[in-house]
Scaffold this motif. Structure first.
Motif, PDB file in Angstrom:
ATOM      1  N   UNK A  82      24.645  28.715  44.206  1.00 34.72           N
ATOM      2  CA  UNK A  82      24.806  29.419  42.953  1.00 34.72           C
ATOM      3  C   UNK A  82      24.863  28.420  41.812  1.00 34.72           C
ATOM      4  N   UNK A  83      24.676  28.916  40.609  1.00 34.09           N
ATOM      5  CA  UNK A  83      24.698  28.055  39.441  1.00 34.09           C
ATOM      6  C   UNK A  83      26.094  27.614  39.065  1.00 34.09           C
ATOM      7  N   UNK A  84      26.168  26.684  38.128  1.00 32.52           N
ATOM      8  CA  UNK A  84      27.457  26.140  37.727  1.00 32.52           C
ATOM      9  C   UNK A  84      28.331  27.194  37.052  1.00 32.52           C
ATOM     10  N   UNK A  85      27.738  28.144  36.314  1.00 31.85           N
ATOM     11  CA  UNK A  85      28.519  29.200  35.679  1.00 31.85           C
ATOM     12  C   UNK A  85      29.258  30.003  36.738  1.00 31.85           C
ATOM     13  N   UNK A  86      28.583  30.317  37.826  1.00 29.42           N
ATOM     14  CA  UNK A  86      29.204  31.049  38.931  1.00 29.42           C
ATOM     15  C   UNK A  86      30.382  30.279  39.491  1.00 29.42           C
ATOM     16  N   UNK A  87      30.225  28.982  39.702  1.00 29.28           N
ATOM     17  CA  UNK A  87      31.302  28.165  40.253  1.00 29.28           C
ATOM     18  C   UNK A  87      32.501  28.124  39.319  1.00 29.28           C
ATOM     19  N   UNK A  88      32.254  27.993  38.035  1.00 24.20           N
ATOM     20  CA  UNK A  88      33.348  27.958  37.063  1.00 24.20           C
ATOM     21  C   UNK A  88      34.088  29.288  37.055  1.00 24.20           C
ATOM     22  N   UNK A  89      33.359  30.377  37.002  1.00 18.84           N
ATOM     23  CA  UNK A  89      33.997  31.684  36.987  1.00 18.84           C
ATOM     24  C   UNK A  89      34.765  31.943  38.269  1.00 18.84           C
ATOM     25  N   UNK A  90      34.187  31.545  39.385  1.00 16.19           N
ATOM     26  CA  UNK A  90      34.848  31.770  40.659  1.00 16.19           C
ATOM     27  C   UNK A  90      36.182  31.028  40.702  1.00 16.19           C
ATOM     28  N   UNK A  91      36.215  29.789  40.246  1.00 16.74           N
ATOM     29  CA  UNK A  91      37.464  29.039  40.286  1.00 16.74           C
ATOM     30  C   UNK A  91      38.476  29.617  39.301  1.00 16.74           C
ATOM     31  N   UNK A  92      38.024  30.080  38.136  1.00 18.06           N
ATOM     32  CA  UNK A  92      38.947  30.686  37.181  1.00 18.06           C
ATOM     33  C   UNK A  92      39.503  31.997  37.708  1.00 18.06           C
ATOM     34  N   UNK A  93      38.661  32.781  38.349  1.00 18.78           N
ATOM     35  CA  UNK A  93      39.098  34.083  38.834  1.00 18.78           C
ATOM     36  C   UNK A  93      40.083  33.968  39.986  1.00 18.78           C
ATOM     37  N   UNK A  94      39.986  32.925  40.751  1.00 19.55           N
ATOM     38  CA  UNK A  94      40.956  32.717  41.822  1.00 19.55           C
ATOM     39  C   UNK A  94      42.365  32.591  41.243  1.00 19.55           C
ATOM     40  N   UNK A  95      42.471  32.019  40.055  1.00 20.70           N
ATOM     41  CA  UNK A  95      43.779  31.825  39.429  1.00 20.70           C
ATOM     42  C   UNK A  95      44.388  33.155  38.996  1.00 20.70           C
ATOM     43  N   UNK A 124      36.320  39.091  48.981  1.00 22.84           N
ATOM     44  CA  UNK A 124      34.900  39.287  49.315  1.00 22.84           C
ATOM     45  C   UNK A 124      34.211  40.164  48.270  1.00 22.84           C
ATOM     46  N   UNK A 125      34.896  41.210  47.837  1.00 24.39           N
ATOM     47  CA  UNK A 125      34.322  42.082  46.810  1.00 24.39           C
ATOM     48  C   UNK A 125      34.147  41.335  45.491  1.00 24.39           C
ATOM     49  N   UNK A 126      35.117  40.485  45.154  1.00 27.10           N
ATOM     50  CA  UNK A 126      35.018  39.686  43.930  1.00 27.10           C
ATOM     51  C   UNK A 126      33.843  38.719  44.018  1.00 27.10           C
ATOM     52  N   UNK A 127      33.700  38.062  45.162  1.00 26.29           N
ATOM     53  CA  UNK A 127      32.569  37.145  45.350  1.00 26.29           C
ATOM     54  C   UNK A 127      31.238  37.887  45.247  1.00 26.29           C
ATOM     55  N   UNK A 128      31.186  39.069  45.836  1.00 21.96           N
ATOM     56  CA  UNK A 128      29.950  39.855  45.795  1.00 21.96           C
ATOM     57  C   UNK A 128      29.619  40.265  44.364  1.00 21.96           C
ATOM     58  N   UNK A 129      30.621  40.676  43.606  1.00 23.21           N
ATOM     59  CA  UNK A 129      30.384  41.077  42.216  1.00 23.21           C
ATOM     60  C   UNK A 129      29.906  39.897  41.383  1.00 23.21           C
ATOM     61  N   UNK A 130      30.539  38.741  41.564  1.00 27.63           N
ATOM     62  CA  UNK A 130      30.116  37.558  40.821  1.00 27.63           C
ATOM     63  C   UNK A 130      28.687  37.161  41.184  1.00 27.63           C
ATOM     64  N   UNK A 131      28.322  37.306  42.447  1.00 20.35           N
ATOM     65  CA  UNK A 131      26.962  36.974  42.877  1.00 20.35           C
ATOM     66  C   UNK A 131      25.944  37.905  42.222  1.00 20.35           C
ATOM     67  N   UNK A 132      26.276  39.200  42.139  1.00 19.51           N
ATOM     68  CA  UNK A 132      25.377  40.166  41.484  1.00 19.51           C
ATOM     69  C   UNK A 132      25.201  39.805  40.015  1.00 19.51           C
ATOM     70  N   UNK A 133      26.305  39.522  39.350  1.00 22.93           N
ATOM     71  CA  UNK A 133      26.221  39.168  37.937  1.00 22.93           C
ATOM     72  C   UNK A 133      25.475  37.862  37.731  1.00 22.93           C
ATOM     73  N   UNK A 134      25.695  36.889  38.611  1.00 20.66           N
ATOM     74  CA  UNK A 134      25.001  35.611  38.486  1.00 20.66           C
ATOM     75  C   UNK A 134      23.496  35.796  38.655  1.00 20.66           C
ATOM     76  N   UNK A 135      23.113  36.620  39.601  1.00 22.45           N
ATOM     77  CA  UNK A 135      21.680  36.891  39.821  1.00 22.45           C
ATOM     78  C   UNK A 135      21.082  37.559  38.589  1.00 22.45           C
TER      79      UNK A 135
END
Length: 66
Positions: free
Chosen positions: A1-14, A50-61
């Protein structure tokens, strides 16, 4: 995934919360580029993640297509 996805994923974990009395997990996911957000709740932490990861993947795509 792109860097935006990685940044959002790490922020959302918090922003993961556990409501101890009702055992409900919550993750708020957002995508600044698409101006979207979603609150995902559930009783099982791994399912919510898992649902959060799936949603972020859809938005990233969707963001990559723009």
């Amino acid at each position: 995934m792109g860097s935006l996805y990685s940044i959002l994923k790490s922020l959302d974990r918090a922003s993961t919360r556990n409501y101890s009395r009702s055992n409900i997990w919550e993750i708020t996911v957002s995508h600044e580029g698409l101006n979207k957000y979603r609150i995902i709740r559930g009783k099982d932490k791994s399912v919510v993640e898992q649902k959060a990861d799936a949603q972020l993947a859809v938005w990233d795509k969707r963001w990559q297509r723009k």
